[in-house]
Design an enzyme around this catalytic site. Structure first.
Site, PDB file in Angstrom:
ATOM      1  N   CYS A  79       0.805  -1.297  -0.061  1.00 13.85           N
ATOM      2  CA  CYS A  79       0.039   0.028  -0.024  1.00 13.85           C
ATOM      3  C   CYS A  79       0.899   1.302   0.045  1.00 13.85           C
ATOM      4  CB  CYS A  79      -0.930  -0.275   1.050  1.00 13.85           C
ATOM      5  SG  CYS A  79      -2.126   1.376   1.072  1.00 13.85           S
ATOM      6  N   HIS A 164      -3.534  -4.837   0.198  1.00 13.94           N
ATOM      7  CA  HIS A 164      -2.972  -5.374   1.324  1.00 13.94           C
ATOM      8  C   HIS A 164      -3.147  -6.982   1.314  1.00 13.94           C
ATOM      9  CE1 HIS A 164      -2.816  -1.769   3.657  1.00 13.94           C
ATOM     10  NE2 HIS A 164      -3.968  -1.329   2.912  1.00 13.94           N
ATOM     11  N   GLU A 166      -1.707  -8.918   3.362  1.00 11.09           N
ATOM     12  CA  GLU A 166      -1.783  -9.564   4.897  1.00 11.09           C
ATOM     13  C   GLU A 166      -3.279  -9.412   5.377  1.00 11.09           C
ATOM     14  OE1 GLU A 166      -1.405  -4.722   5.420  1.00 11.09           O
ATOM     15  OE2 GLU A 166      -1.119  -6.309   4.040  1.00 11.09           O
TER      16      GLU A 166
END
Length: 179
Positions: A79, A164, A166
């Site tokens: 990001c 993202h 994660e």
């Protein structure tokens, strides 16, 4: 593997730590980078953040920009980390008409190791205000309707992910990080 996570103020730090739980990792805040020694790490991860954009704030990110320029250690930017990498190599960042948040369909542009075992179209979790429509220097590996989603430096192991991986909304994000 020793991993350095540079926390730019992400609200996903817990998720980021869980992605790398099987490795030795150290988390350091962005503003604690002065005179920090990177040589003991095998990978550097630049986290996201919604606190301060790269555009109009290069002084605040000067240490990370210098790290991106000079590091011989592989880097993954997520990001805001993606935006830092793009900014460092003079790619044009543009403010989106509205904040992008949620699942986004992405398609591969180039087949590379980081995208192995990933379908030609896949979904990722996006949450950002800035984007890159096209790249001039960095290699665009994947794109969405908003622009470039994954970049790679042409000669170094520097990758940027605008989304993202994660955030555990998609399996593909986790695969990309593992790759």
């Amino acid at each position: 593997m020793n991993i350095l996570i540079i926390d730019n103020g992400t609200k996903h730090i817990k998720e980021l730590k869980s992605v790398f739980f099987e490795y030795n990792f150290k988390v350091i805040k962005r503003n604690n980078l002065n005179n920090f020694k990177y040589n003991d790490f095998d990978l550097i991860v630049l986290s996201g953040s919604s606190k301060l954009s790269v555009v109009n704030h290069p002084i605040e990110y000067e240490n990370e920009i210098n790290l991106i320029k000079t590091s011989k250690i592989p880097i993954i930017g997520i990001c805001l980390g993606f935006e830092l990498i793009c900014y460092t190599f003079n790619e044009k960042l543009s403010l989106l008409k509205k904040k992008r948040k949620g699942l986004l369909k992405v398609h591969k542009v180039l087949n590379t190791k980081i995208l192995s075992h990933i379908n030609s179209h896949f979904f990722v979790y996006d949450s950002h205000r800035w984007g890159v429509k096209n790249t001039d220097y960095l290699l665009a590996l994947a794109k969405s309707k908003d622009g470039v989603e994954i970049v790679k430096h042409p000669t170094k192991k520097i990758y940027g992910l605008q989304f993202h991986p994660e955030v555990a909304h998609t399996e593909e994000g986790s695969k990309i990080i593992k790759n």
